[in-house]
Scaffold this active site. Structure first.
Site, PDB file in Angstrom:
ATOM      1  CB  CYS A   1       3.997   5.835  -8.610  1.00  0.00           C
ATOM      2  SG  CYS A   1       3.121   5.169  -7.197  1.00  0.00           S
TER       3      CYS A   1
ATOM      4  CG  ASP B   1       0.576  -1.452 -11.747  1.00  0.00           C
ATOM      5  OD1 ASP B   1       0.235  -1.639 -10.563  1.00  0.00           O
ATOM      6  OD2 ASP B   1       1.029  -0.373 -12.158  1.00  0.00           O
TER       7      ASP B   1
ATOM      8  CG  HIS C   1       3.112   0.177  -9.519  1.00  0.00           C
ATOM      9  ND1 HIS C   1       2.176   0.977 -10.156  1.00  0.00           N
ATOM     10  CD2 HIS C   1       3.687   0.963  -8.576  1.00  0.00           C
ATOM     11  CE1 HIS C   1       2.181   2.179  -9.613  1.00  0.00           C
ATOM     12  NE2 HIS C   1       3.097   2.202  -8.660  1.00  0.00           N
TER      13      HIS C   1
END
Length: 229
Positions: free
Chosen positions: A122, A171, A198
């Site tokens: 991330c 995502d 994600h």
């Protein structure tokens, strides 16, 4: 398996880092970069798993220039709190947390006595990409779903070490259009796209995808074996 230590950046700032030691001589070192949730139990587990593979792992607390001791979970409130801290970190002047990453790379190299790779998830994936392009002493970099990597300013950077990047095609933070633009601009980067959301690597999140996580890990370990040891 691991314990916390203190690192000192070139500008004198000190920060904590989780260090996981392998049994016997390390085959190399891996710097593990956190999401927006701090060096929490998931990030420590990632570091421990690399140590079990024979690597010395260092996970620096990249929030500490703004707020020390952050360890969040994955609720909506945790996400909001983490995003606010991350926004404040991104707003830091000058090089921001890059000196902290360099301190972690240098510490890892010194302890392991070998090559160093870097991996992040991330926000940590974005920092991994920046490290690959801007910092010294890296032999490999593996960003997972790095939010911001597909921005024009990031695509314009050039990595100084081999890079493997993992993305999910569902995502909502990183649209496929951006991933394709990144792939086109960087044919030298080994890009893998999974049928996943994600955060698919984190087994503490609802978006965890076991099949994608296992395949990405298999590819990552082979990549690290080739470039780090």
């Amino acid at each position: 398996m691991g314990q916390f230590t203190t690192l000192q950046a070139a500008d004198g700032f000190t920060l904590s880092a989780y260090v996981a030691q392998p049994e016997g001589k390390p085959r190399g070192a891996i710097v593990v970069l956190q999401e927006i949730f701090g060096v929490n139990s998931h990030i420590r587990a990632v570091a421990d798993r690399f140590a079990a593979e024979g690597y010395l792992a260092v996970a620096p607390a990249t929030f500490e220039r703004v707020k020390p001791g952050v360890e969040l979970g994955y609720t909506e409130d945790d996400m909001k709190a983490g995003f606010e801290i991350k926004t404040a970190v991104d707003a830091l002047p000058g090089a921001g947390v890059l000196p902290d990453l360099q301190a972690a790379i240098d510490h890892a190299a010194e302890l392991a006595g070998g090559k160093v790779g870097i991996i992040g998830f991330c926000w940590g994936g974005l920092l991994t990409w920046k490290a690959a392009c801007l910092l010294k002493g890296l032999s490999a970099a593996v960003p997972y779903y790095g939010g911001g990597i597909t921005a024009e300013s990031e695509i314009a950077r050039q990595p100084q070490c081999p890079v493997m990047a993992h993305f999910g095609d569902q995502d909502h933070w990183i649209p496929m259009e951006g991933i394709e633009a990144f792939k086109t601009a960087h044919p030298e980067v080994e890009v893998h796209v999974y049928s996943a959301h994600h955060g698919f690597n984190c087994d503490q999140r609802g978006s965890y995808d076991e099949a994608a996580a296992k395949l990405a890990r298999k590819r990552t370990l082979a990549f690290l074996a080739d470039h780090v040891g």
